[in-house]
Design an enzyme around this catalytic site. Sequence first.
Site, short mmCIF file in Angstrom:
data_model
loop_
_atom_site.label_atom_id
_atom_site.label_comp_id
_atom_site.label_asym_id
_atom_site.label_seq_id
_atom_site.Cartn_x
_atom_site.Cartn_y
_atom_site.Cartn_z
N HIS A 57 2.59 -90.50 -57.43
CA HIS A 57 3.96 -90.90 -57.88
C HIS A 57 5.55 -89.98 -58.14
O HIS A 57 6.47 -89.69 -58.17
CB HIS A 57 3.71 -91.78 -58.61
CG HIS A 57 5.27 -92.51 -59.02
ND1 HIS A 57 5.98 -93.33 -57.88
CD2 HIS A 57 6.56 -92.86 -59.92
CE1 HIS A 57 6.27 -94.29 -58.09
NE2 HIS A 57 6.44 -94.23 -59.28
N HIS A 84 9.25 -100.04 -56.65
CA HIS A 84 8.79 -100.75 -57.36
C HIS A 84 8.04 -101.61 -57.29
O HIS A 84 7.45 -102.90 -57.47
CB HIS A 84 9.68 -101.48 -58.61
CG HIS A 84 9.45 -101.10 -60.14
ND1 HIS A 84 9.14 -101.43 -61.42
CD2 HIS A 84 9.20 -99.40 -60.54
CE1 HIS A 84 8.90 -100.58 -62.41
NE2 HIS A 84 8.92 -99.48 -61.96
#
Length: 748
Positions: free
Chosen positions: A49, A96
């Site tokens: 990430h 998300h």
Amino acid sequence: MEHVEQLPTVETAKKLGILPEEFEQIKQILGRTPNFTELSIFSVMWSEHCSYKNSIVWLKTLPRDSDRMLAKAGEENAGLVDIGDGLACSFKIESHNHPSALEPYQGAATGVGGINRDIFTMGARPIAQLNSLRFGDPKLAKTKWLVKGVVKGIGDYGNAFGIPTVGGEVFFDECYNTNPLVNAFSAGIVEAGKVAKAISYGVGNPVFIVGSATGKDGIGGASFASEDISEKSTEKLPAVQVGDPFMEKLLLEATLEIIETGYVVGIQDMGAAGIICSTSEMSAKGEHGMIIDLDKVPTRQTNMKGWEILLSESQERMLVVVEKGKEEDIKQIFDKWDLHCAQIGEVVEGGSLHFFQHGELIADVPAHDLVLGGGAPQYRREYREPAYYQEFKKFDINNVSDVDGEEIGKVAKHLLSHPNIASKKWVYEQYDSTVGTANRTTNRPSDAGVVRIRDVKRPHYQKSIAMTVDCNARYVNADPFIGAQIAVAEAARNLVCTGAEPLAVTNNLNFGNPYVPEVYWQFVNAVQGMGKACLKFNTPVTGGNVSFYNQSSDDGPVFPTPTIGMIGLIEKPENQTSLDFKNEGDLIYLVGQSQNDIASSEYLYSYRGVKASPAPAFDLDEEYSLQVAINQLIEKQLVKSVHDVSDGGLFVTLAESALPNGVGFEVATMEGYRKDAFLFGESQSRVVISVSPDKQAEFQKVLGGELKTVHALLGKVTSGGFVVDGQEVISTAEAKDLYDNSLGRLMS
């Protein structure tokens, strides 16, 4: 160094998501075994990430330059392009996905909050947002729960924050049953000379944390986003952050005000990995270090451990470095907005970050070695073509029966009521699209969202920003190289059909596990296809987001979904073009070459039940020529409406143009084509245009003479009823009911 009875082992490292060889690399960097806090720091900063370790080598191949680019791709909080007149547009898209899979309301809400912070941290005031959402089978109770939670989360946060949502996309397929995709896009405007940077330098300059207090929500969120979803994922709910849009609104105003002072050296949003991410990335870019006292960080809970404070992803926080001696000026501004503003450290020489707690040094790490482009590892994973790819290519249209006159109506009703085609009214009515009164598509439906640029110094300023998010993941799954090109082409086509010049791209690359060779093959081919198309349209990639690990043991990986966010510029208000048919008697033209092709269409997939077929027919040069032609027609004011042919094919495009004003159409299919391919096929590079009869001659002269673009007169706009080959397929009233209300009925 803190007194620790036992230093972490390779087993500890594995539990934190660090590979054994990476653990050895960390020991070499530090010249010793890291303590638990340091190992935790590396685990989040080297997670997929934050570090893009499995994707960066391919992302670097994407085109990143044009005359309008004002920030290097991926180096600032968001992309930045010059729109002329001393103004720039900052924009970005981020995912998300994992948080939304577990807690859809907060997962989606904090996605909206995070993407808007990326924009205003640049000094830009956000003007509009979009979202791209993917869910599983809409008949499942779990899917309905996810849809309702995500939509409410986006609506509640965005509406309270006061930024209009002006467009987006929603798509359903069983591959997203476990892993929904929630991609949020935001854009803002800033004066070109007043852009704030994510950097830290100047020995002795104070370091502040501003905004919300730090809590235990979101700890390990970056690592959580870098693993597959499983039954145990619900145990990681603390990795889902909690948002406060009213706090964010205050933070927006305070941030823009401190940037206006000129005293800000650097500023960065605290998103993934929180304090450690902001301190390391800003320090590495400025080639300086920091001393940070974690006891000075305002916290929500007592007795938080050092690593918890460092890794927390609590929302609505920023890290700010300001000029020494200007501390009180900055504090006064945050006091006025009733926000925390705590000096937690200062900038030092060298490149190391020194974190203290209770007077002890609990971590000493080199900033450069933590970050993307620095010491973080970069991998080229093994990849191989999946077996299904060649199987899909074996599809033969002759094995599918064509539609006859009566069945056309049946297919039409199926498509108009299908959740992938039907109006997303049930979704967008929960969003405020008019707050700020700059949305120019409220009463003028078009292929892209359009927002007028407000300039207080020039009250009569007329330019607008057009924006869109696009990706047909079914195409990309069938052929990642072609499918990703189509995603870029459709985004550009949507902007051009709205009267805009495409400028640049931000992307959100949603894929499965990169350690699975077939998934990585999809990723590599999609990036290469995207790069080829971006070069063709001169729309460089300004940055974005990679979201891997969107897969589960039950459902496998999601369709490869490289969502393209693209912005364009409308220089003159008269060039803004809507998609709705205006007057009875206007002529309807199809511009672009049709094909005998139904591959990967919604008709083939959901009506015929054939799931194995290649991507639709597409030619990049043909697409580019079509867009040049559309641009010319709009510039010469020869069109009444323009709407691109995409999901659902030509018939759905005609219906979507007729419904806003409650009109109908009469069209004839063309010789040489199967009726299903002509009406419901999704071959690319086609646009439906309505033309006033008095402009017909000039319209045909421009297309046939100067541009030599394939075009055909299909029919005309009528007062009502959708008529194909002399037969009414469906009434306007029934079509409107199916199109407007099917999704709402499904959700209730």
